[in-house]
Design an enzyme around this catalytic site. Structure first.
Site, short mmCIF file in Angstrom:
data_model
loop_
_atom_site.label_atom_id
_atom_site.label_comp_id
_atom_site.label_asym_id
_atom_site.label_seq_id
_atom_site.Cartn_x
_atom_site.Cartn_y
_atom_site.Cartn_z
N GLY A 24 0.79 -1.24 0.00
CA GLY A 24 0.00 0.00 0.00
C GLY A 24 0.82 1.28 0.00
N SER A 26 2.10 3.19 -2.56
CA SER A 26 1.69 4.25 -3.50
C SER A 26 0.42 4.93 -3.01
CB SER A 26 1.45 3.68 -4.90
OG SER A 26 2.58 2.98 -5.31
N ASP A 90 7.64 7.31 -2.57
CA ASP A 90 7.15 5.94 -2.67
C ASP A 90 8.34 4.99 -2.81
OD1 ASP A 90 5.89 3.58 -3.34
OD2 ASP A 90 5.07 4.30 -5.23
N GLU A 159 3.19 -9.52 -12.17
CA GLU A 159 3.19 -9.95 -10.77
C GLU A 159 2.25 -11.14 -10.54
OE1 GLU A 159 4.33 -5.53 -8.98
OE2 GLU A 159 2.31 -6.31 -8.63
#
Ligand SMILES: Nc1ncnc2c1ncn2[C@@H]1O[C@H](COP(=O)(O)OP(=O)(O)O)[C@@H](O)[C@H]1O
Ligand SMILES: Nc1ncnc2c1ncn2[C@H]1C[C@H](O)[C@@H](COP(=O)(O)O)O1
Length: 222
Positions: A24, A26, A90, A159
């Site tokens: 989480g 970003s 980030d 991913e």
């Protein structure tokens, strides 16, 4: 009075958000920057020329990808410095070497000589008095199951094709890495203690914690 002033967060602070893929970062970067009126520094994912190839063949592309990320993060570091701070970042530069490069070397998917070359470049660039460290690193942590659900929900194709064992290995490494990290002050946040997506008002609670933490670490440093 805005939230930054209310909780005593300096306007030139640089706060970096760390944590494993999908935790989480970003989302938190954007929420905190909006609430504090800070600028953002995001890592390049969609425009990254190596990322897809890396996920298809770790051994072939791990060195190229690490060099690419190192260059990008260093440019971002320079940009934040030139602006005089006021940024939420980030992912920290420390995770590239402490997590990713290390993991791929130890798993045999980064050549040891390439790893040494990468590490000496990293050290020459980062471990110098000229490299400004963040004022605070916010470490996001959560259970592996929750994080894997988030990776699936986000749906980045490369991913999805990656075995769960990869995320499990990374999750374990992050837990050990953060326990010994000492590059800058660390505030740990568990993703189960707030939900800034369903309840955006929780962002103020996090900013309050950041304010108290910065105040406390400033007192300890005196
Ligand atoms: N607090 C939250 N509650 C619920 N879902 C979240 C939360 N934060 C992030 N997500 C979701 O989890 C996924 C991964 O989040 P992201 O911010 O992209 O992670 P990271 O940058 O760490 O890889 C996204 O689909 C995002 O919408
Ligand atoms: N240094 C890195 N080495 C390998 N892969 C990396 C590195 N930094 C980021 N990544 C990958 C992991 C994810 O697939 C994307 C974006 O990371 P995220 O945690 O989702 O922001 O890049």
């Amino acid at each position: 009075m805005n939230l930054r002033e209310k909780y005593g967060i300096p306007s030139n602070a640089v706060i970096t958000i760390a944590g494993t893929v999908g935790v989480g970062k970003s989302t938190m970067t954007k929420a905190l920057a909006d609430a504090l009126h800070f600028k953002t520094s995001f890592e390049k994912v969609d425009a990254n020329p190596y990322l897809d190839r890396f996920y298809e063949d770790f051994s072939k592309w791990s060195f190229h990808l690490q060099i690419y990320f190192l260059a990008e993060r260093f440019k971002e570091q320079k940009r934040m410095f030139e602006y005089g701070g006021g940024f939420i970042q980030d992912r920290s530069i420390y995770e590239d070497t402490g997590i990713f490069a290390q993991m791929h070397k130890e798993k045999g998917t980064m050549d040891p000589v390439d790893h040494e070359t990468y590490t000496s470049l990293f050290e020459a660039m980062v471990l110098t008095p000229y490299f400004p460290h963040p004022d605070l690193l916010i470490y996001l942590e959560g259970s592996l199951d929750n994080i894997i659900d988030r990776i699936h929900d986000r749906g980045r194709p490369m991913e999805q094709q990656t075995p769960i064992a990869y995320w499990e290995e990374m999750h374990g490494r992050y837990e050990k890495w953060i326990d010994s990290f000492n590059g800058c002050p660390v505030l740990r946040l568990n993703i189960n203690d707030y939900d800034i997506v369903q309840n955006p008002e929780n962002v103020e609670m996090i900013i309050a914690r950041i304010g108290h933490f910065i105040e406390k670490t400033a007192i300890l440093r005196k």
